[in-house]
Design an enzyme around this catalytic site. Structure first.
Site, short mmCIF file in Angstrom:
data_model
loop_
_atom_site.label_atom_id
_atom_site.label_comp_id
_atom_site.label_asym_id
_atom_site.label_seq_id
_atom_site.Cartn_x
_atom_site.Cartn_y
_atom_site.Cartn_z
CG ASP A 1 28.55 3.07 58.18
OD1 ASP A 1 28.50 3.04 59.42
OD2 ASP A 1 27.42 2.85 57.67
N GLY A 2 32.81 3.55 56.61
CA GLY A 2 34.00 2.85 55.90
C GLY A 2 35.13 2.99 57.21
CG ASN B 1 29.55 -3.48 55.03
OD1 ASN B 1 29.08 -3.82 56.15
ND2 ASN B 1 29.61 -2.30 54.24
CG ASP C 1 28.28 -5.61 34.76
OD1 ASP C 1 28.42 -6.09 33.61
OD2 ASP C 1 27.54 -4.48 34.82
CB THR D 1 21.85 -1.58 54.91
OG1 THR D 1 22.87 -1.37 55.78
CG2 THR D 1 20.57 -2.25 55.90
CE1 TYR E 1 26.89 -2.57 43.76
CE2 TYR E 1 28.88 -3.99 44.27
CZ TYR E 1 28.02 -3.23 43.38
OH TYR E 1 28.12 -3.32 42.33
CG ASN E 2 22.04 -7.19 49.78
OD1 ASN E 2 22.26 -8.24 49.08
ND2 ASN E 2 21.25 -6.71 50.38
CB ALA F 1 22.77 -0.14 45.54
CB ALA G 1 24.65 -5.88 35.49
#
Length: 267
Positions: free
Chosen positions: A45-46, A126, A154, A165, A167-168, A170, A189
């Site tokens: 995906d990168g 993304n 943070d 699907t 970083y969001n 996570a 955070a």
């Protein structure tokens, strides 16, 4: 057909890229790095993110196809051993009902970054993240020009539906079907106590809404637009909204989004 291949740069991806070129030549495809009709991403995906940003100025004229060298990703329909089948379908020699690919379009994130030293605009496939370099981020978040919260923590992540699907997720954000015109704001955070309060939950904004993130102290910030990092010391604000542009993907066979989710996270 005019095409271009973006590979990850590792030996496997390079070998697969050369294999694709050989198969494409047999079908009379034309390699075109300037104005391709279809861009093939070979890697992960990168790699698709790199391909997208490499052709950011031609997004309305290009459709993307992903070939994953590992497990199937959210931007990849094809496995490494399926190149010949992909080229066959691209050539129109497959199912008569699939002579032309189905083009699906996903919304993008538009960013307007204001700094004391000047302004800049970006498009993200993304997500966009804002993080502190030296400590806690202090930022005011407005929605539709009305103050929503004063954030301390943070950082902040703003994602597209197709990026929901990543970083969001996570961060505890919702997975949103990629055809929905929306953006999602998730806190990284956040500090919540008797003195400082934030909502603490992700927020989804529709196409006709926008949010502004204002820097509220002297702070060094790392802004990340997909895979691109920008260090900023004089940020005034970032406006986030659904872009008027969309990215196109060529589907030469069906692969529903929720099947991708199940394969990625449950199988």
């Amino acid at each position: 057909m005019r095409y271009y291949v973006q590979d990850r740069g590792d030996q496997l991806s390079i070998d697969l890229s050369q294999q694709f070129h050989a198969l494409a030549k047999e079908e009379g495809f034309k390699l075109d790095a300037e104005s391709p009709e279809i861009v093939i991403s070979i890697g992960g995906d990168g790699t698709m993110l790199q391909a997208f940003h490499n052709f950011i100025d031609r997004i309305p004229d290009i459709a993307f196809v992903g070939v994953h060298t590992g497990h199937l990703g959210f931007y990849a329909d094809w496995k490494k051993e399926e190149l010949r089948e992909l080229v066959r379908l691209m050539s129109g020699k497959g199912d008569p009902d699939l002579l032309k690919p189905r083009i699906v379009q996903y919304p993008l994130l538009e960013l307007e970054i204001r700094k004391k030293s000047g302004n800049a605009s970006y498009i993200a496939l993304n997500e966009f993240t804002l993080k502190g370099v030296d400590g806690t981020v202090v930022a005011q978040v407005d929605i539709n020009d009305v103050t929503f919260e004063m954030f301390r923590g943070d950082g902040i992540c703003v994602s597209t539906p197709s990026g929901s699907t990543a970083y969001n997720k996570a961060l505890g954000g919702a997975m949103v079907h990629p055809t929905i015109d929306a953006i999602q704001i998730a806190e990284i955070a956040s500090i919540n106590n008797r003195v400082y309060r934030t909502l603490g939950s992700p927020v989804i904004l529709p196409k006709h809404h926008h949010c502004d993130i204002f820097s509220r102290k002297d702070q060094r910030l790392l802004l990340t637009i997909d895979h691109v990092n920008v260090m900023v010391e004089d940020l005034i604000s970032v406006r986030c909204q659904v872009s008027q542009q969309k990215v196109s993907f060529a589907r030469f066979r069906p692969y529903p989004f929720w099947n991708r989710v199940r394969t990625a996270f449950l199988d």
